[in-house]
Write an enzyme that holds these catalytic residues in place. Structure first.
Site, PDB file in Angstrom:
ATOM      1  CB  SER A   1      -0.848   0.000   1.283  1.00 42.20           C
ATOM      2  OG  SER A   1      -1.541   1.215   1.424  1.00 42.20           O
TER       3      SER A   1
ATOM      4  CE1 TYR B   1      -4.107  -2.076   5.297  1.00 40.61           C
ATOM      5  CE2 TYR B   1      -3.361   0.139   4.726  1.00 40.61           C
ATOM      6  CZ  TYR B   1      -3.857  -1.100   4.339  1.00 40.61           C
ATOM      7  OH  TYR B   1      -4.095  -1.357   3.008  1.00 40.61           O
TER       8      TYR B   1
HETATM    9  P1  NDP Z   1     -11.734  -5.616  -0.432  1.00 40.69           P
HETATM   10  O1  NDP Z   1     -12.247  -5.476   0.955  1.00 40.69           O
HETATM   11  O2  NDP Z   1     -12.659  -5.400  -1.556  1.00 40.69           O
HETATM   12  O3  NDP Z   1     -11.016  -7.024  -0.605  1.00 40.69           O
HETATM   13  C1  NDP Z   1     -10.317  -7.653   0.436  1.00 40.69           C
HETATM   14  C2  NDP Z   1     -10.284  -9.134   0.153  1.00 40.69           C
HETATM   15  O4  NDP Z   1      -9.550  -9.788   1.195  1.00 40.69           O
HETATM   16  C3  NDP Z   1     -11.673  -9.750   0.106  1.00 40.69           C
HETATM   17  O5  NDP Z   1     -11.744 -10.613  -0.990  1.00 40.69           O
HETATM   18  C4  NDP Z   1     -11.748 -10.546   1.403  1.00 40.69           C
HETATM   19  O6  NDP Z   1     -12.537 -11.702   1.182  1.00 40.69           O
HETATM   20  C5  NDP Z   1     -10.294 -10.923   1.593  1.00 40.69           C
HETATM   21  N1  NDP Z   1      -9.986 -11.309   2.964  1.00 40.69           N
HETATM   22  C6  NDP Z   1     -10.107 -10.597   4.095  1.00 40.69           C
HETATM   23  N2  NDP Z   1      -9.748 -11.349   5.149  1.00 40.69           N
HETATM   24  C7  NDP Z   1      -9.417 -12.572   4.665  1.00 40.69           C
HETATM   25  C8  NDP Z   1      -8.983 -13.785   5.243  1.00 40.69           C
HETATM   26  N3  NDP Z   1      -8.835 -13.925   6.567  1.00 40.69           N
HETATM   27  N4  NDP Z   1      -8.731 -14.838   4.421  1.00 40.69           N
HETATM   28  C9  NDP Z   1      -8.889 -14.735   3.092  1.00 40.69           C
HETATM   29  N5  NDP Z   1      -9.295 -13.612   2.489  1.00 40.69           N
HETATM   30  C10 NDP Z   1      -9.557 -12.551   3.268  1.00 40.69           C
HETATM   31  O7  NDP Z   1     -10.504  -4.590  -0.505  1.00 40.69           O
HETATM   32  P2  NDP Z   1      -9.344  -4.360  -1.589  1.00 40.69           P
HETATM   33  O8  NDP Z   1      -9.615  -5.079  -2.822  1.00 40.69           O
HETATM   34  O9  NDP Z   1      -9.121  -2.921  -1.626  1.00 40.69           O
HETATM   35  O10 NDP Z   1      -8.102  -5.009  -0.819  1.00 40.69           O
HETATM   36  C11 NDP Z   1      -7.181  -5.867  -1.431  1.00 40.69           C
HETATM   37  C12 NDP Z   1      -5.782  -5.530  -0.935  1.00 40.69           C
HETATM   38  O11 NDP Z   1      -5.427  -4.228  -1.381  1.00 40.69           O
HETATM   39  C13 NDP Z   1      -5.638  -5.510   0.591  1.00 40.69           C
HETATM   40  O12 NDP Z   1      -4.420  -6.162   0.930  1.00 40.69           O
HETATM   41  C14 NDP Z   1      -5.540  -4.031   0.906  1.00 40.69           C
HETATM   42  O13 NDP Z   1      -4.826  -3.785   2.084  1.00 40.69           O
HETATM   43  C15 NDP Z   1      -4.817  -3.523  -0.325  1.00 40.69           C
HETATM   44  N6  NDP Z   1      -4.933  -2.094  -0.570  1.00 40.69           N
HETATM   45  C16 NDP Z   1      -6.149  -1.535  -0.893  1.00 40.69           C
HETATM   46  C17 NDP Z   1      -6.245  -0.176  -1.069  1.00 40.69           C
HETATM   47  C18 NDP Z   1      -7.537   0.493  -1.370  1.00 40.69           C
HETATM   48  O14 NDP Z   1      -7.602   1.732  -1.311  1.00 40.69           O
HETATM   49  N7  NDP Z   1      -8.606  -0.216  -1.693  1.00 40.69           N
HETATM   50  C19 NDP Z   1      -5.072   0.700  -0.943  1.00 40.69           C
HETATM   51  C20 NDP Z   1      -3.858   0.008  -0.629  1.00 40.69           C
HETATM   52  C21 NDP Z   1      -3.798  -1.348  -0.461  1.00 40.69           C
HETATM   53  P3  NDP Z   1     -13.430 -12.484   2.260  1.00 40.69           P
HETATM   54  O15 NDP Z   1     -14.002 -11.457   3.189  1.00 40.69           O
HETATM   55  O16 NDP Z   1     -14.448 -13.174   1.403  1.00 40.69           O
HETATM   56  O17 NDP Z   1     -12.505 -13.446   2.935  1.00 40.69           O
END
Ligand code: NDP
Length: 247
Positions: free
Chosen positions: A140, A153
């Protein structure tokens, strides 16, 4: 170029993971999708197959090493190899340290750091045998800088970068041609804010994302570009941020 590559994605049930899966599938990649919400994975896999792509999925909690290993095995059983492993699952429940939100701290450490480590641990033995592969870890902008409220975070996302650089050097030493890429997004409109537990922090972040957030396909495109680089070159780190986002 992603054509026929086998790509495993954690956190594939929404946001960046979902968008990347759909984009790569259009390009001919074979997708292996993991996340906890199995119904969402099923819908995504169905929509990929309806468009003529190939996808399989399995309910996977990245905090459980056995489940992550089992996702890797699914890729091998179904498609015979793992070309790309995208460690994308993550949560962002930010708050100031004095709130002492220990559950949030532990969950971020377990999902963002340990989940990434388990993914690496599951994928590398197969890539080592293949003498090729690509680990892509999602950090990030918060993995490059910290501010009030972002301590844990940011720490997890700094950790992802440290782990990735060590991994890169270890892969060079192993002479297994495994590439390592870190993708560091800025504000991207996804479901990520639903993981914020502090109502005031959430309200402020929602305002910020409303002003600056950009569509998720920008990150999917970045990941595809990283995969499409010729195998003798690796984008080791990319920041993909909204043009108008300051920090
Ligand atoms: P979302 O919340 O849309 O996606 C997050 C994903 O992580 C979901 O598919 C969720 O699926 C999964 N997840 C959460 N906990 C678990 C777990 N214990 N096991 C397996 N899967 C898990 O957010 P983003 O797409 O934005 O996030 C994706 C990545 O991008 C993250 O690492 C985030 O930190 C990073 N990021 C995002 C930014 C943004 O502004 N959006 C900026 C910088 C980084 P489920 O709940 O079904 O398990």
């Amino acid at each position: 170029m992603s054509e026929s590559k086998v790509v495993v994605i954690t956190g594939a049930s929404s946001g960046i993971g979902e968008a990347t899966a759909k984009l790569l599938a259009k390009d001919g990649a074979k997708l292996v999708l993991g996340a906890r919400r199995e119904n969402r994975l099923k819908d995504i896999a169905d929509s990929i197959e309806k468009l003529g792509g190939e996808a399989t999925y399995q309910s996977t909690d990245v905090t459980d090493d056995d489940q992550v290993e089992s996702l890797a095995k699914l890729a091998i059983d179904k498609f015979g190899r793992i070309d790309v492993w995208l460690n994308n699952a993550g949560i962002m429940p930010q708050s100031v340290l004095s709130e002492k939100k220990i559950n949030d701290w532990n969950n971020m450490i377990d999902i963002n750091i340990k989940g990434t480590l388990y993914g690496i641990g599951a994928a590398i033995p197969y890539m080592d045998k293949q003498k090729s592969g690509h680990i892509i870890n999602v950090s990030s902008v918060a993995g490059h800088t910290a501010h009030q409220g972002s301590a844990v975070y940011s720490a997890t996302k700094f950790a992802v970068r440290a782990i990735s650089e060590s991994l890169r050097q270890e892969m060079v030493d192993a002479k297994n041609n495994v590439r390592v890429t870190v993708i560091s997004p800025g504000a991207i409109n996804t479901e990520l804010l639903s993981s914020v537990t502090d109502p005031e922090v959430k309200a402020n972040m929602e305002k910020f994302y409303e002003s600056f957030g950009i569509p998720v396909d920008r990150v999917a495109l970045t990941i595809k570009e990283a995969i499409d680089m010729p195998a003798d070159a690796a984008w080791n780190e990319v920041i993909i941020r909204p043009t108008n986002q300051l920090g």
